[in-house]
Design a protein around this motif. Structure first.
Motif, short mmCIF file in Angstrom:
data_model
loop_
_atom_site.label_atom_id
_atom_site.label_comp_id
_atom_site.label_asym_id
_atom_site.label_seq_id
_atom_site.Cartn_x
_atom_site.Cartn_y
_atom_site.Cartn_z
N LEU A 83 1.27 0.88 -6.37
CA LEU A 83 2.08 0.93 -5.15
C LEU A 83 1.43 0.11 -4.03
CD1 LEU A 83 3.16 4.68 -5.20
CD2 LEU A 83 4.62 2.68 -5.58
N ALA A 84 0.10 0.21 -3.91
CA ALA A 84 -0.60 -0.55 -2.87
C ALA A 84 -0.48 -2.05 -3.12
CB ALA A 84 -2.07 -0.14 -2.82
N ALA A 85 -0.66 -2.47 -4.38
CA ALA A 85 -0.56 -3.89 -4.71
C ALA A 85 0.84 -4.43 -4.42
CB ALA A 85 -0.92 -4.11 -6.18
N LEU A 86 1.86 -3.69 -4.83
CA LEU A 86 3.24 -4.13 -4.58
C LEU A 86 3.55 -4.19 -3.09
CD1 LEU A 86 5.18 -2.17 -7.36
CD2 LEU A 86 4.60 -4.59 -7.33
N ALA A 87 3.03 -3.23 -2.34
CA ALA A 87 3.29 -3.20 -0.90
C ALA A 87 2.66 -4.40 -0.20
CB ALA A 87 2.75 -1.90 -0.30
N ALA A 108 -6.66 -3.38 -5.57
CA ALA A 108 -6.11 -2.04 -5.46
C ALA A 108 -6.73 -1.08 -6.49
CB ALA A 108 -4.59 -2.07 -5.64
N LEU A 109 -6.95 -1.55 -7.72
CA LEU A 109 -7.59 -0.69 -8.72
C LEU A 109 -9.01 -0.34 -8.29
CD1 LEU A 109 -6.43 -2.30 -12.10
CD2 LEU A 109 -5.97 0.04 -11.34
N LEU A 291 -6.62 -12.68 2.22
CA LEU A 291 -6.27 -11.37 2.74
C LEU A 291 -5.90 -10.38 1.65
CD1 LEU A 291 -4.00 -12.39 5.76
CD2 LEU A 291 -6.30 -11.41 5.89
N THR A 292 -5.35 -10.88 0.55
CA THR A 292 -4.73 -9.99 -0.44
C THR A 292 -5.67 -8.97 -1.03
OG1 THR A 292 -3.09 -11.67 -1.04
CG2 THR A 292 -3.51 -9.94 -2.64
N LEU A 299 -6.14 -0.53 1.52
CA LEU A 299 -4.95 0.32 1.53
C LEU A 299 -5.02 1.35 0.40
CD1 LEU A 299 -2.12 1.00 2.55
CD2 LEU A 299 -1.22 -0.79 1.06
N ALA A 300 -5.41 0.90 -0.80
CA ALA A 300 -5.48 1.80 -1.94
C ALA A 300 -6.58 2.85 -1.75
CB ALA A 300 -5.73 1.01 -3.22
#
Length: 312
Positions: A83-87, A108-109, A291-292, A299-300
């Motif tokens: 969810l964090a990666a997609l967001a 995110a992982l 940034l990614t 976020l994750a």
């Protein structure tokens, strides 16, 4: 979280990956008529289905190399990470900063694992980051060399043949490396240590659906804004990025195909003179990549900490 819910989330991830990555794979050859876009999607889909059955080393890096994601805690980490990666990817794309789902899911992982208090391999994370950083530069260097080699040996029909070979290599490289984030997410969702045929077929179909949906905007950024791409540049980028990503797959390092293609396009443009590269656009894309990973990780990690605190 149930296996059905996690599998549905993994399916959504595969579709979004098709939308995000399919266009990048098609971008370099849009000005060459030897492979129609629909045929290109079919080749990509077949590779995504078959190659992980032969080698899933990169998928294993995603599932066990970054963070230990087994049991109920692992299910929570997976949900938060996807969810964090997609967001993050959606937000950056909406701001005109196309980026890499691979960087997002790696970050995110790792962040979700840290936030949940699971063991995270700092050495593996560092290894992945170093290779991911190097891949675009390797793609650029190879593109300079490949373009110099091709320019004296290709014309007309021969260029179209090299395009077919380059596109096939590129799709093979994607399925052996970048594309393995999709079966990896399913493996985590279902508690698998290797992707069975059924999972590979599901992933390929969902990826193909996403790629078809993304066809209208395929390559809009890569093929038009980094350089004014000509057919020879496209073939050069295919061969260079394919070779670079296959090399990374051989050592089990997940890298972004999009990043490597972009680096190869910069290299192809630089071979004609640095003024041929639209550095403003290239810098904008590089900013999104920068940034990614940290934003996805932060976020994750925050989400995992909150959820862990609420459920404790």
């Amino acid at each position: 979280m149930s296996a059905v819910a996690l599998s549905s989330l993994a399916g959504l991830f595969a579709i979004v990956t098709g939308v995000n990555d399919g266009g990048a794979l098609l971008a370099t050859g849009l000005k060459i008529s030897s492979i129609p876009p629909l045929a290109g999607v079919l080749v990509m889909t077949v590779m995504v289905a078959l190659v992980p059955l032969l080698t899933h080393q990169v998928a294993t890096t995603f599932t066990t190399g970054l963070a230990s994601a087994e049991g109920p805690s692992g299910q929570g980490v997976l949900a938060v990470a996807v969810l964090a990666a997609l967001a993050v990817v959606a937000i950056l794309n909406n701001r005109g900063l196309p980026t890499s789902l691979t960087l997002a899911i790696v970050g995110a992982l790792t962040g979700a694992g840290l936030g949940w208090g699971l063991p995270v391999s700092g050495g593996t994370v560092l290894f992945v980051l170093v290779v991911a950083l190097a891949a675009p530069f390797v793609g650029a260097l190879l593109a300079i060399l490949v373009r110099r080699w091709l320019i004296h040996r290709t014309h007309g029909r021969m260029l179209r043949q090299w395009h077919r070979a380059g596109f096939t290599l590129q799709c093979l490289a994607y399925a052996a490396n970048d594309g393995q984030k999709m079966p990896a997410v399913f493996m985590l969702a279902l508690g698998l240590y290797a992707p069975p045929l059924s999972v590979c077929l599901i992933v390929a179909v969902l990826f193909g659906i996403g790629a078809l949906y993304g066809l209208p905007r395929a390559g809009r950024t890569l093929s038009r804004t980094i350089i004014a791409s000509h057919p020879l540049d496209g073939v050069t980028a295919e061969l260079a990025s394919g070779a670079a990503v296959v090399g990374c797959a051989a050592i089990g390092a997940p890298v972004s195909m999009t990043q490597t293609i972009a680096g190869a396009l910069v290299g192809a443009g630089t071979a004609k003179g640095s003024g041929r590269v639209r550095w403003h656009s290239a810098t904008k894309i590089a900013l999104a990549w920068t940034l990614t990973l940290p934003v996805s990780g932060l976020l994750a990690a925050t989400a995992a900490l909150v959820i862990r605190g609420v459920t404790a």
